[in-house]
Design a protein around this motif. Sequence first.
Motif, PDB file in Angstrom:
ATOM      1  N   VAL A 264      58.747  49.738  -4.332  1.00  0.00           N
ATOM      2  CA  VAL A 264      60.488  50.469  -3.246  1.00  0.00           C
ATOM      3  C   VAL A 264      60.421  51.142  -3.128  1.00  0.00           C
ATOM      4  CG1 VAL A 264      62.917  49.827  -2.204  1.00  0.00           C
ATOM      5  CG2 VAL A 264      61.749  48.465  -3.879  1.00  0.00           C
ATOM      6  N   VAL A 265      60.638  52.218  -3.504  1.00  0.00           N
ATOM      7  CA  VAL A 265      60.541  53.655  -3.282  1.00  0.00           C
ATOM      8  C   VAL A 265      59.214  54.184  -2.345  1.00  0.00           C
ATOM      9  CG1 VAL A 265      60.749  56.311  -4.036  1.00  0.00           C
ATOM     10  CG2 VAL A 265      61.969  54.510  -4.872  1.00  0.00           C
ATOM     11  N   MET A 266      58.206  53.622  -2.850  1.00  0.00           N
ATOM     12  CA  MET A 266      56.861  54.183  -2.332  1.00  0.00           C
ATOM     13  C   MET A 266      56.720  53.588  -0.608  1.00  0.00           C
ATOM     14  SD  MET A 266      54.018  55.387  -2.127  1.00  0.00           S
ATOM     15  CE  MET A 266      53.435  56.254  -4.285  1.00  0.00           C
ATOM     16  N   THR A 267      57.582  52.191  -1.018  1.00  0.00           N
ATOM     17  CA  THR A 267      57.353  51.729   0.755  1.00  0.00           C
ATOM     18  C   THR A 267      58.062  51.828   1.654  1.00  0.00           C
ATOM     19  OG1 THR A 267      57.122  49.407  -0.584  1.00  0.00           O
ATOM     20  CG2 THR A 267      58.101  48.845   1.574  1.00  0.00           C
ATOM     21  N   LEU A 268      59.296  52.995   1.825  1.00  0.00           N
ATOM     22  CA  LEU A 268      60.289  53.088   1.970  1.00  0.00           C
ATOM     23  C   LEU A 268      59.978  54.594   2.846  1.00  0.00           C
ATOM     24  CD1 LEU A 268      63.663  53.038  -0.232  1.00  0.00           C
ATOM     25  CD2 LEU A 268      63.104  51.555   1.846  1.00  0.00           C
ATOM     26  N   ALA A 269      58.806  54.962   1.859  1.00  0.00           N
ATOM     27  CA  ALA A 269      58.661  56.445   1.881  1.00  0.00           C
ATOM     28  C   ALA A 269      57.624  56.245   3.217  1.00  0.00           C
ATOM     29  CB  ALA A 269      57.767  57.776   0.827  1.00  0.00           C
ATOM     30  N   ASN A 270      56.711  55.183   3.453  1.00  0.00           N
ATOM     31  CA  ASN A 270      55.595  54.730   3.847  1.00  0.00           C
ATOM     32  C   ASN A 270      56.575  54.160   5.208  1.00  0.00           C
ATOM     33  OD1 ASN A 270      53.541  54.400   5.036  1.00  0.00           O
ATOM     34  ND2 ASN A 270      54.179  52.013   4.754  1.00  0.00           N
ATOM     35  N   THR A 271      57.862  53.662   5.198  1.00  0.00           N
ATOM     36  CA  THR A 271      58.259  52.889   6.544  1.00  0.00           C
ATOM     37  C   THR A 271      58.784  54.127   7.537  1.00  0.00           C
ATOM     38  OG1 THR A 271      59.329  50.774   5.287  1.00  0.00           O
ATOM     39  CG2 THR A 271      60.422  51.833   7.064  1.00  0.00           C
ATOM     40  N   ALA A 272      58.930  55.375   6.686  1.00  0.00           N
ATOM     41  CA  ALA A 272      60.278  56.678   7.031  1.00  0.00           C
ATOM     42  C   ALA A 272      58.427  57.584   7.621  1.00  0.00           C
ATOM     43  CB  ALA A 272      60.698  57.614   6.029  1.00  0.00           C
ATOM     44  N   GLY A 273      57.896  57.758   8.087  1.00  0.00           N
ATOM     45  CA  GLY A 273      56.399  58.088   7.855  1.00  0.00           C
ATOM     46  C   GLY A 273      55.806  59.295   7.369  1.00  0.00           C
ATOM     47  N   LEU A 274      56.207  59.149   6.298  1.00  0.00           N
ATOM     48  CA  LEU A 274      56.085  60.245   5.301  1.00  0.00           C
ATOM     49  C   LEU A 274      54.869  60.032   4.414  1.00  0.00           C
ATOM     50  CD1 LEU A 274      59.664  60.498   3.413  1.00  0.00           C
ATOM     51  CD2 LEU A 274      59.267  62.066   4.902  1.00  0.00           C
ATOM     52  N   ILE A 275      54.390  59.267   4.457  1.00  0.00           N
ATOM     53  CA  ILE A 275      52.828  59.210   3.794  1.00  0.00           C
ATOM     54  C   ILE A 275      51.983  59.010   5.280  1.00  0.00           C
ATOM     55  CG2 ILE A 275      51.510  58.075   2.556  1.00  0.00           C
ATOM     56  CD1 ILE A 275      53.687  56.210   1.395  1.00  0.00           C
ATOM     57  N   ALA A 276      50.852  60.339   5.378  1.00  0.00           N
ATOM     58  CA  ALA A 276      49.717  60.108   6.468  1.00  0.00           C
ATOM     59  C   ALA A 276      48.725  59.536   5.439  1.00  0.00           C
ATOM     60  CB  ALA A 276      49.860  62.483   6.252  1.00  0.00           C
ATOM     61  N   GLU A 277      47.999  59.339   7.150  1.00  0.00           N
ATOM     62  CA  GLU A 277      46.801  58.461   6.271  1.00  0.00           C
ATOM     63  C   GLU A 277      46.255  58.223   5.552  1.00  0.00           C
ATOM     64  OE1 GLU A 277      44.260  54.886   6.748  1.00  0.00           O
ATOM     65  OE2 GLU A 277      46.605  55.521   8.271  1.00  0.00           O
ATOM     66  N   PRO A 278      45.357  59.489   5.503  1.00  0.00           N
ATOM     67  CA  PRO A 278      44.453  59.698   4.853  1.00  0.00           C
ATOM     68  C   PRO A 278      45.007  59.897   3.115  1.00  0.00           C
ATOM     69  CG  PRO A 278      44.382  61.810   6.319  1.00  0.00           C
ATOM     70  CD  PRO A 278      45.603  60.802   6.794  1.00  0.00           C
ATOM     71  N   VAL A 279      46.586  60.216   2.831  1.00  0.00           N
ATOM     72  CA  VAL A 279      46.991  60.335   2.157  1.00  0.00           C
ATOM     73  C   VAL A 279      46.613  58.597   1.198  1.00  0.00           C
ATOM     74  CG1 VAL A 279      49.244  60.508   0.362  1.00  0.00           C
ATOM     75  CG2 VAL A 279      48.224  62.748   1.861  1.00  0.00           C
ATOM     76  N   ARG A 280      47.796  58.064   2.559  1.00  0.00           N
ATOM     77  CA  ARG A 280      47.732  56.489   2.255  1.00  0.00           C
ATOM     78  C   ARG A 280      46.319  55.919   2.057  1.00  0.00           C
ATOM     79  NH1 ARG A 280      48.477  55.101   6.451  1.00  0.00           N
ATOM     80  NH2 ARG A 280      50.866  55.174   6.021  1.00  0.00           N
ATOM     81  N   ALA A 281      45.708  56.292   2.876  1.00  0.00           N
ATOM     82  CA  ALA A 281      44.021  56.000   1.579  1.00  0.00           C
ATOM     83  C   ALA A 281      43.696  56.415   1.001  1.00  0.00           C
ATOM     84  CB  ALA A 281      42.727  56.518   3.247  1.00  0.00           C
TER      85      ALA A 281
END
Length: 340
Positions: A264-281
């Motif tokens: 859930v924390v990781m999902t919230l971070a992604n929702t808030a735009g805190l995870i850049a696309e290269p990092v997400r990949a």
Amino acid sequence: MPHAVPLARRTAAVVPGVLLCVAIAAASLAVGRTAPVVGTALPAIAIGVSVAAIRRPGARTQPGIAFSGKWLLQVAVVLLGAQLSLQDVVAVGAESLPVMLSTLTVCLVAAWGLGRAMRIDGRLRTLIGVGTGICGASAIAAVAPVIAATSGEIAYAVSTIFVFNIAAAVAFPLLGHALGLDAHAFGLLAGTAINDTSSVVAAATTFGAGALGFAVVVKLVRTLMIVPISVGLALRQPRPGEGGLLRHPWRIATLVPWFIVGFVVMTLANTAGLIAEPVRAGLLAVSGVLIAAALAGIGLSTDLGAIRRAGWRPLALGAVLSLLVTATALVALAFTGRLA
């Protein structure tokens, strides 16, 4: 630094087994690249089971194998949250709830009735029921102290559940393709009908792109059913002692697995735009490797002797419950218009 030495020792203890699992993961990833239709999950399990059948891993590798099968998988699930938004999680969770509650109700009622008819001890049939209906070994571990289950009953239940974990990882992708399910429908089916997180991940990974995210969200919502079921059992048959939820209400919070919170924390971070696309990949790539290593650990943990010792009755009950849960999930999907 009083804790440094024990931590170093524990780390050293898990290294040999983790390296073995990583080596099997590397082989399974190579198989997946060579034959994409096979994927990486099933080869990891198959190689692990084959190695365990030929020669059981020794004491030197056991800690790392156990660590891989549990903790690496849970970390991988947390990392999968990087590809989803909070809106996705809420929508999929709400969508899966009717199917989930249907399968859980059928499973628990059948476990009670069929288990009695088959003369299986009450605690053992409860463990098999919650293991099949909720989330495999995790549910068994959570419920066992509530009902004062013995170590033998826990071992029997876990061995029984393990058989159908492996079977589901192989059978469900075939079933999904045979029924012409899309990734969304298969994620709902796998998340509501397969009992253990590892097998849900394996089946969804094998089925194809897009299914994994849906399946994991559904499975994590289903895992939360541990809490009301454990509390209900405690109210039904309260027992004194260390495991009594009624004597220690604060322990209810400990029933929520940590990796659900992390997801859930990781999902919230992604929702808030805190995870850049290269990092997400990168996180998703790491998650794929961890999943393969974890499934290798689960395969290496196969104890064929324990499965034989469980006897035919628990295995038969587990088989019937697994079939009932799958059938109920398919009926619910058809009723809600998600099954063509």
